[in-house]
Design a protein around this motif. Structure first.
Motif, PDB file in Angstrom:
ATOM      1  N   ARG A 244     -11.531   4.002   5.446  1.00  0.00           N
ATOM      2  CA  ARG A 244     -10.042   3.784   5.911  1.00  0.00           C
ATOM      3  C   ARG A 244      -9.589   4.806   6.707  1.00  0.00           C
ATOM      4  O   ARG A 244      -8.871   4.402   7.624  1.00  0.00           O
ATOM      5  CB  ARG A 244      -9.198   3.561   4.423  1.00  0.00           C
ATOM      6  CG  ARG A 244      -9.374   2.577   3.832  1.00  0.00           C
ATOM      7  CD  ARG A 244      -8.103   2.214   2.571  1.00  0.00           C
ATOM      8  NE  ARG A 244      -8.364   1.044   1.944  1.00  0.00           N
ATOM      9  CZ  ARG A 244      -8.742   0.889   0.841  1.00  0.00           C
ATOM     10  NH1 ARG A 244      -8.730   1.979   0.153  1.00  0.00           N
ATOM     11  NH2 ARG A 244      -8.897  -0.389   0.236  1.00  0.00           N
TER      12      ARG A 244
ATOM     13  N   TRP B  80       0.760  -1.188  -0.044  1.00  0.00           N
ATOM     14  CA  TRP B  80       0.104  -0.126   0.107  1.00  0.00           C
ATOM     15  C   TRP B  80       0.893   1.206   0.090  1.00  0.00           C
ATOM     16  O   TRP B  80       0.424   2.236  -0.664  1.00  0.00           O
ATOM     17  CB  TRP B  80      -0.881  -0.040   1.138  1.00  0.00           C
ATOM     18  CG  TRP B  80      -2.217   0.972   1.107  1.00  0.00           C
ATOM     19  CD1 TRP B  80      -2.265   2.308   1.467  1.00  0.00           C
ATOM     20  CD2 TRP B  80      -3.307   0.852   0.162  1.00  0.00           C
ATOM     21  NE1 TRP B  80      -3.346   2.803   0.896  1.00  0.00           N
ATOM     22  CE2 TRP B  80      -3.908   1.731   0.157  1.00  0.00           C
ATOM     23  CE3 TRP B  80      -3.730  -0.478  -0.513  1.00  0.00           C
ATOM     24  CZ2 TRP B  80      -5.107   1.892  -0.269  1.00  0.00           C
ATOM     25  CZ3 TRP B  80      -5.058  -0.349  -1.160  1.00  0.00           C
ATOM     26  CH2 TRP B  80      -5.551   0.912  -0.944  1.00  0.00           C
TER      27      TRP B  80
ATOM     28  N   VAL C 233      -6.084  -3.117   5.160  1.00  0.00           N
ATOM     29  CA  VAL C 233      -6.325  -1.876   4.584  1.00  0.00           C
ATOM     30  C   VAL C 233      -7.313  -2.393   3.364  1.00  0.00           C
ATOM     31  O   VAL C 233      -8.224  -1.516   2.787  1.00  0.00           O
ATOM     32  CB  VAL C 233      -5.306  -1.102   3.800  1.00  0.00           C
ATOM     33  CG1 VAL C 233      -5.441  -0.121   2.929  1.00  0.00           C
ATOM     34  CG2 VAL C 233      -4.380  -0.664   4.954  1.00  0.00           C
TER      35      VAL C 233
ATOM     36  N   VAL D  22      -8.772   2.803   9.826  1.00  0.00           N
ATOM     37  CA  VAL D  22      -7.320   2.159   9.754  1.00  0.00           C
ATOM     38  C   VAL D  22      -6.328   3.266  10.375  1.00  0.00           C
ATOM     39  O   VAL D  22      -5.527   2.894  11.085  1.00  0.00           O
ATOM     40  CB  VAL D  22      -7.240   1.692   8.379  1.00  0.00           C
ATOM     41  CG1 VAL D  22      -5.759   1.120   8.315  1.00  0.00           C
ATOM     42  CG2 VAL D  22      -8.219   0.686   7.970  1.00  0.00           C
ATOM     43  N   TRP D  23      -6.487   4.441   9.599  1.00  0.00           N
ATOM     44  CA  TRP D  23      -5.345   5.471  10.045  1.00  0.00           C
ATOM     45  C   TRP D  23      -5.701   6.357  11.034  1.00  0.00           C
ATOM     46  O   TRP D  23      -4.730   6.825  11.657  1.00  0.00           O
ATOM     47  CB  TRP D  23      -5.239   6.161   8.599  1.00  0.00           C
ATOM     48  CG  TRP D  23      -5.353   5.700   7.261  1.00  0.00           C
ATOM     49  CD1 TRP D  23      -5.932   5.725   6.288  1.00  0.00           C
ATOM     50  CD2 TRP D  23      -4.157   4.612   7.094  1.00  0.00           C
ATOM     51  NE1 TRP D  23      -5.656   5.015   5.437  1.00  0.00           N
ATOM     52  CE2 TRP D  23      -4.586   4.136   5.762  1.00  0.00           C
ATOM     53  CE3 TRP D  23      -3.212   3.802   7.641  1.00  0.00           C
ATOM     54  CZ2 TRP D  23      -3.795   3.322   4.833  1.00  0.00           C
ATOM     55  CZ3 TRP D  23      -2.701   2.959   6.855  1.00  0.00           C
ATOM     56  CH2 TRP D  23      -3.010   2.673   5.655  1.00  0.00           C
TER      57      TRP D  23
END
Length: 275
Positions: free
Chosen positions: A232, A70, A83, A236-237
């Motif tokens: 995301r 990624w 991801v 995720v972030w």
């Protein structure tokens, strides 16, 4: 319901329909979820196993066979899988509802011909059932992130606000496709092809920034691109959503939902004649 009354097609009528029939929607959605796994030995466990199996396959192909990464830095296969999974959840939610939309009225002829029934709730029922499976997948993602990466960002609480505009957009498209599917039977096959293409034309397996600069604006025209990036970001972030972008997306989504609802209501009188 008065069978001779003109069905409401206004924006206010759309929200009123959802509210008035909320209990019927809840009961039919529950039946839809349970009925999908009725008779199977594992039952609702399949809602967990299916996304995990697809995640494992896609992760193996793209991170092991094609050596996809990624970012530019060091990245484990587990990080890549998380991801990737976030993008798959959004596309799966979209595809599940949109693919079934053209068959909703065709598959419920008894509601059209034999009883007075609010046909406009059929796409809503499918959407609610799909959201249930999507939330199961989100729970799997968060558990995996905590287990393999040690934490779950607090920004995950923004997920409902991020996904809501997409749900509104999907509902509007479903109303339109449910009506079109009655009059043009090829719509179902066409939509299935389009959603398959969108899996690879959305930033599911790659970031938008990996494309040439000349192609990035075209990718951002995809209605899934912005939502995938925002999902995301919060899951995720650990970043906050792009609030102004979400507001603009929501306004457009409400407009699409209203147009889809109005089209469905204006054309529903012809369903019985065609069927």
């Amino acid at each position: 319901m008065n069978p001779h009354a003109e069905p409401p097609a206004s924006l206010q009528g759309m929200f009123r329909t959802l509210w008035v029939h909320r209990q019927l929607i809840a009961r039919m959605s529950q039946r839809e979820v349970i009925g999908r796994y009725r008779g199977s030995a594992l039952g609702l466990v399949w809602s967990f196993l299916t996304p995990l199996f697809m995640l494992a396959i896609y992760t193996f192909v793209f991170s092991v066979v094609f050596k996809a990464r990624w970012g530019a830095g060091e990245e484990s296969r587990t990080q890549f899988a998380i991801v990737l999974f976030a993008g798959l959840i959004v596309h799966a939610l979209f595809a599940e509802v949109i693919n079934r939309a053209p068959q909703l009225v065709l598959g419920n002829v008894n509601y059209v011909k034999k009883v007075v029934f609010p046909l406009e709730i059929l796409p809503v029922v499918q959407l609610v059932a799909a959201v249930f499976h999507g939330l199961v997948s989100v729970a799997v993602l968060l558990v995996a992130k905590f287990f393999f990466m040690g934490s779950v960002p607090m920004t995950a609480l923004f997920f409902p606000l991020v996904i809501l505009p997409l749900l509104i957009l999907i509902l509007g498209l479903s109303w339109a496709l449910a009506s079109l599917g009655v009059f043009a039977r090829d719509v179902g096959q066409t939509i299935g092809l389009i959603t398959s293409v969108m899996l690879f034309m959305s930033p599911v397996f790659f970031p938008v920034e990996s494309l040439p600069a000349s192609l990035q604006p075209w990718m951002r025209l995809n209605p899934l691109t912005f939502i995938i990036e925002q999902v995301r970001a919060v899951l995720v972030w650990g970043h906050e959503p792009h609030w102004s972008g979400l507001l603009l997306y929501a306004i457009i989504a409400v407009a699409v939902a209203w147009l889809g609802f109005a089209w469905f209501q204006k054309t529903r009188k012809g369903f019985a004649d065609v069927l």
